[in-house]
Write a protein that holds these residues in place. Structure first.
Motif, PDB file in Angstrom:
ATOM      1  N   SER A 152       0.750  -1.077   0.083  1.00  0.00           N
ATOM      2  CA  SER A 152      -0.186  -0.071  -0.015  1.00  0.00           C
ATOM      3  C   SER A 152       0.760   1.216   0.002  1.00  0.00           C
ATOM      4  O   SER A 152       0.411   2.349  -0.634  1.00  0.00           O
ATOM      5  N   GLU A 153       2.155   1.103   0.555  1.00  0.00           N
ATOM      6  CA  GLU A 153       2.793   2.406   0.675  1.00  0.00           C
ATOM      7  C   GLU A 153       3.462   2.879  -0.721  1.00  0.00           C
ATOM      8  O   GLU A 153       3.711   4.023  -0.958  1.00  0.00           O
ATOM      9  N   SER A 154       3.537   1.845  -1.701  1.00  0.00           N
ATOM     10  CA  SER A 154       4.108   1.938  -2.726  1.00  0.00           C
ATOM     11  C   SER A 154       3.302   2.478  -4.125  1.00  0.00           C
ATOM     12  O   SER A 154       3.482   2.550  -5.014  1.00  0.00           O
ATOM     13  N   LEU A 155       1.810   2.133  -3.681  1.00  0.00           N
ATOM     14  CA  LEU A 155       0.681   2.222  -4.730  1.00  0.00           C
ATOM     15  C   LEU A 155      -0.065   3.230  -4.630  1.00  0.00           C
ATOM     16  O   LEU A 155      -0.095   3.964  -3.553  1.00  0.00           O
ATOM     17  N   PRO A 156      -0.230   4.176  -5.808  1.00  0.00           N
ATOM     18  CA  PRO A 156      -0.923   5.479  -5.620  1.00  0.00           C
ATOM     19  C   PRO A 156      -2.523   5.165  -5.409  1.00  0.00           C
ATOM     20  O   PRO A 156      -2.968   4.174  -5.529  1.00  0.00           O
ATOM     21  N   LEU A 157      -3.021   6.099  -4.577  1.00  0.00           N
ATOM     22  CA  LEU A 157      -4.462   6.323  -4.093  1.00  0.00           C
ATOM     23  C   LEU A 157      -4.738   5.181  -3.159  1.00  0.00           C
ATOM     24  O   LEU A 157      -5.690   5.165  -2.478  1.00  0.00           O
ATOM     25  N   VAL A 158      -3.775   4.294  -2.971  1.00  0.00           N
ATOM     26  CA  VAL A 158      -3.851   2.948  -1.986  1.00  0.00           C
ATOM     27  C   VAL A 158      -3.127   3.454  -0.474  1.00  0.00           C
ATOM     28  O   VAL A 158      -2.106   3.724  -0.981  1.00  0.00           O
ATOM     29  N   SER A 159      -3.828   3.508   0.422  1.00  0.00           N
ATOM     30  CA  SER A 159      -3.215   3.744   1.843  1.00  0.00           C
ATOM     31  C   SER A 159      -3.872   3.074   3.064  1.00  0.00           C
ATOM     32  O   SER A 159      -5.084   2.319   2.905  1.00  0.00           O
ATOM     33  N   ALA A 160      -3.199   3.062   4.023  1.00  0.00           N
ATOM     34  CA  ALA A 160      -4.083   2.498   5.334  1.00  0.00           C
ATOM     35  C   ALA A 160      -5.095   3.177   5.639  1.00  0.00           C
ATOM     36  O   ALA A 160      -5.481   4.399   5.506  1.00  0.00           O
ATOM     37  N   PRO A 161      -6.194   2.643   6.421  1.00  0.00           N
ATOM     38  CA  PRO A 161      -7.445   3.339   6.602  1.00  0.00           C
ATOM     39  C   PRO A 161      -7.021   4.447   7.706  1.00  0.00           C
ATOM     40  O   PRO A 161      -6.233   4.276   8.534  1.00  0.00           O
ATOM     41  N   GLY A 162      -7.983   5.664   7.286  1.00  0.00           N
ATOM     42  CA  GLY A 162      -7.850   6.625   8.007  1.00  0.00           C
ATOM     43  C   GLY A 162      -6.691   7.549   7.456  1.00  0.00           C
ATOM     44  O   GLY A 162      -6.481   8.775   8.231  1.00  0.00           O
ATOM     45  N   THR A 163      -6.006   7.380   6.578  1.00  0.00           N
ATOM     46  CA  THR A 163      -4.837   8.241   6.164  1.00  0.00           C
ATOM     47  C   THR A 163      -5.330   8.941   4.826  1.00  0.00           C
ATOM     48  O   THR A 163      -4.423   9.731   4.539  1.00  0.00           O
ATOM     49  N   GLY A 164      -6.607   9.071   4.362  1.00  0.00           N
ATOM     50  CA  GLY A 164      -6.919  10.010   3.224  1.00  0.00           C
ATOM     51  C   GLY A 164      -7.015   9.196   2.076  1.00  0.00           C
ATOM     52  O   GLY A 164      -7.719   9.480   0.955  1.00  0.00           O
ATOM     53  N   GLY A 165      -6.486   7.924   1.806  1.00  0.00           N
ATOM     54  CA  GLY A 165      -6.535   7.343   0.543  1.00  0.00           C
ATOM     55  C   GLY A 165      -7.554   6.090   0.514  1.00  0.00           C
ATOM     56  O   GLY A 165      -8.282   6.213   1.614  1.00  0.00           O
ATOM     57  N   ILE A 166      -7.494   5.257  -0.244  1.00  0.00           N
ATOM     58  CA  ILE A 166      -8.589   4.175  -0.381  1.00  0.00           C
ATOM     59  C   ILE A 166      -8.039   3.044   0.407  1.00  0.00           C
ATOM     60  O   ILE A 166      -6.764   2.522   0.181  1.00  0.00           O
ATOM     61  N   ALA A 167      -8.797   2.351   1.303  1.00  0.00           N
ATOM     62  CA  ALA A 167      -8.274   1.302   2.002  1.00  0.00           C
ATOM     63  C   ALA A 167      -8.092   0.141   1.070  1.00  0.00           C
ATOM     64  O   ALA A 167      -8.511  -0.055   0.087  1.00  0.00           O
ATOM     65  N   PRO A 168      -6.885  -0.698   1.301  1.00  0.00           N
ATOM     66  CA  PRO A 168      -6.826  -1.898   0.501  1.00  0.00           C
ATOM     67  C   PRO A 168      -7.819  -2.772   0.466  1.00  0.00           C
ATOM     68  O   PRO A 168      -8.044  -3.312  -0.874  1.00  0.00           O
ATOM     69  N   GLY A 169      -8.826  -2.966   1.253  1.00  0.00           N
ATOM     70  CA  GLY A 169      -9.892  -3.834   1.324  1.00  0.00           C
ATOM     71  C   GLY A 169     -10.942  -3.196   0.412  1.00  0.00           C
ATOM     72  O   GLY A 169     -11.583  -3.913  -0.750  1.00  0.00           O
ATOM     73  N   GLU A 170     -11.181  -1.831   0.289  1.00  0.00           N
ATOM     74  CA  GLU A 170     -11.951  -1.525  -0.551  1.00  0.00           C
ATOM     75  C   GLU A 170     -11.457  -1.272  -2.033  1.00  0.00           C
ATOM     76  O   GLU A 170     -12.168  -1.606  -3.048  1.00  0.00           O
ATOM     77  N   ALA A 171     -10.087  -0.947  -2.146  1.00  0.00           N
ATOM     78  CA  ALA A 171      -9.406  -0.898  -3.453  1.00  0.00           C
ATOM     79  C   ALA A 171      -9.606  -2.552  -4.060  1.00  0.00           C
ATOM     80  O   ALA A 171     -10.006  -2.436  -5.377  1.00  0.00           O
ATOM     81  N   SER A 172      -9.660  -3.542  -3.429  1.00  0.00           N
ATOM     82  CA  SER A 172      -9.561  -4.765  -3.898  1.00  0.00           C
ATOM     83  C   SER A 172     -10.974  -5.060  -4.422  1.00  0.00           C
ATOM     84  O   SER A 172     -11.272  -5.621  -5.430  1.00  0.00           O
ATOM     85  N   ARG A 173     -12.117  -4.518  -3.648  1.00  0.00           N
ATOM     86  CA  ARG A 173     -13.286  -4.866  -4.053  1.00  0.00           C
ATOM     87  C   ARG A 173     -13.829  -4.196  -5.285  1.00  0.00           C
ATOM     88  O   ARG A 173     -14.531  -4.688  -6.371  1.00  0.00           O
ATOM     89  N   TYR A 174     -13.248  -2.850  -5.507  1.00  0.00           N
ATOM     90  CA  TYR A 174     -13.396  -2.142  -6.736  1.00  0.00           C
ATOM     91  C   TYR A 174     -12.561  -2.960  -7.914  1.00  0.00           C
ATOM     92  O   TYR A 174     -13.424  -2.867  -8.931  1.00  0.00           O
ATOM     93  N   LEU A 175     -11.446  -3.435  -7.698  1.00  0.00           N
ATOM     94  CA  LEU A 175     -10.668  -4.154  -8.723  1.00  0.00           C
ATOM     95  C   LEU A 175     -11.444  -5.338  -9.191  1.00  0.00           C
ATOM     96  O   LEU A 175     -11.712  -5.679 -10.256  1.00  0.00           O
ATOM     97  N   TYR A 176     -11.929  -6.223  -7.990  1.00  0.00           N
ATOM     98  CA  TYR A 176     -12.530  -7.419  -8.899  1.00  0.00           C
ATOM     99  C   TYR A 176     -13.918  -7.142  -9.125  1.00  0.00           C
ATOM    100  O   TYR A 176     -14.434  -8.044  -9.644  1.00  0.00           O
ATOM    101  N   GLY A 177     -14.605  -6.266  -8.661  1.00  0.00           N
ATOM    102  CA  GLY A 177     -15.953  -5.679  -9.288  1.00  0.00           C
ATOM    103  C   GLY A 177     -15.529  -5.506 -10.794  1.00  0.00           C
ATOM    104  O   GLY A 177     -16.525  -5.863 -11.554  1.00  0.00           O
TER     105      GLY A 177
END
Length: 383
Positions: free
Chosen positions: A334-359
């Motif tokens: 998550s630290e190396s990917l754009p728009l993806v970051s830990a929850p509460g830090t302003g970016g998209i949480a990895p769990g949410e990003a993964s749901r967008y991607l496999y959706g």
């Protein structure tokens, strides 16, 4: 009167070839054992098997747990692929049967204790026996529901199985003595032939083996057995009957296929696969939590078989690996990917990003590749 000599005997018309002697150009000739070994597939299987066996010696705990989640998910995906992919029965309650397997193991193997304000029930059975009975318990739950599954199809069956999720969530949160309530309950470690699959360190070839390393081989064996059995079902007479029911239910009944019995049977079998996946997930998590076995889990399993490929064991495994490993990869990097970051830090949480991607992957597969990711391999072989 003229004499008939051998030279004057009229020629016979050539006998037309019989149906059995005429080769069908549509059917490829059977390959010998030597011809099978000349292709790359057996060696790829051998290399993959060796790789899976040696991975615990090289991977750290994070990736081992990710692999364990993927293998458990693959077993559950094989089960729902038998039901939805091969038979055409839509199920949205797969998470319910995973919960039955996970909590059934905890109740059967656990000891009576007090935890989080609840007096927990436990039968204290040997853990290997508890695991077997938990899978059977999930099959029993599927058997109780199977008369309904045998008579419903399409969206009606999907809505009926969706009710199982709501019922299951209510029971998991409120049956404190069995489930531990909101905070769940601890999972007893598996013990087989005196070997306990916990964090007690076991050194193998100078490599310390903890619970993840030990469970790796249990999950791998369970996945291989489950995949081989499901492959045999799909390639045998039951698989042809299930496909006939999926393609044309009335025609299958006219041909003598007992439609209701096959539908009920495959529902029970799918439930047992889900129960086994639930037991493995509980052993990996080391704690069962009701929130995990909700509607989102059932939708993820449907996404697995759509992305991987409906009606095949390979499709279930590929789809399960994609859906279950994607959140782990995004979390790790998550630290190396754009728009993806830990929850509460302003970016998209990895769990949410993964749901967008496999959706998005589900939409892409449905539109452009209905056969799933495994279709890529087949199309490449044809070219």
């Amino acid at each position: 009167m003229s004499e008939t000599t051998p030279d004057t005997v009229p020629d016979r018309a050539p006998t037309p070839p019989t149906r059995a002697s005429a080769p069908d150009p549509r059917v490829p000739p059977a390959r010998t054992h030597g011809e099978r070994l000349r292709g790359p597939r057996p060696y790829l299987w051998l290399a993959g098997s060796v790789l899976m066996l040696v991975l615990p010696f090289y991977l750290d705990r994070f990736w081992l747990q990710a692999g364990l989640f993927a293998m458990a998910a693959a077993i559950g995906a094989i089960g729902i692929n038998l039901l939805t992919g091969a038979t055409g029965q839509l199920s949205m309650g797969h998470g319910f049967f995973l919960a039955v397997g996970a909590y059934g193991y905890c109740v059967l193997a656990g000891e009576p204790s007090s935890e989080n304000g609840h007096r927990l029930t436990g039968l204290g059975l040997p853990t290997w026996l508890a695991a077997v009975l938990a899978v059977a318990l999930a099959g029993l739950a599927g058997g109780i529901f199977s008369p309904i599954a045998a008579r419903l199809r399409g969206a009606y069956l999907g809505i009926a199985t969706l009710a199982l999720i709501f019922i299951g969530q209510h029971v998991l949160f409120n049956a404190g003595p069995l489930t531990g309530g909101f905070n769940g309950r601890a999972v007893p470690p598996l013990s087989v032939f005196g070997l306990t699959f916990d964090d007690s360190e076991l050194v193998v070839a100078a490599v310390p083996f903890g619970s993840s390393e030990k469970l790796w081989y249990v999950a791998l064996a369970a996945l291989v057995v489950s995949g081989v059995f499901a492959r045999g079902v799909l390639r045998g007479r039951p698989g042809r009957a299930l496909n006939a029911i999926r393609d044309h239910r009335i025609a299958a009944g006219v041909m003598g296929v007992p439609v209701a019995r096959y539908r009920a049977g495959v529902f029970v079998l799918s439930s047992m696969y889900a129960g086994l996946a639930g037991v493995l997930l509980a052993l990996v998590f080391q704690r069962t939590v009701p929130e995990y076995f909700g509607m989102a889990l059932s939708l993820e399993y449907l996404a697995m078989i759509v992305i991987g490929g409906l009606g095949t064991v390979a499709g279930a495994v590929v789809g399960a690996a994609f859906v279950s490993l994607l959140p782990q990869v995004l979390t790790h990097y998550s630290e190396s990917l754009p728009l993806v970051s830990a929850p509460g830090t302003g970016g998209i949480a990895p769990g949410e990003a993964s749901r967008y991607l496999y959706g998005a992957a589900v939409v892409a597969v449905v539109l452009f590749m209905p056969g799933g990711l495994t279709r890529l391999k087949k199309s490449g072989e044809k070219k």
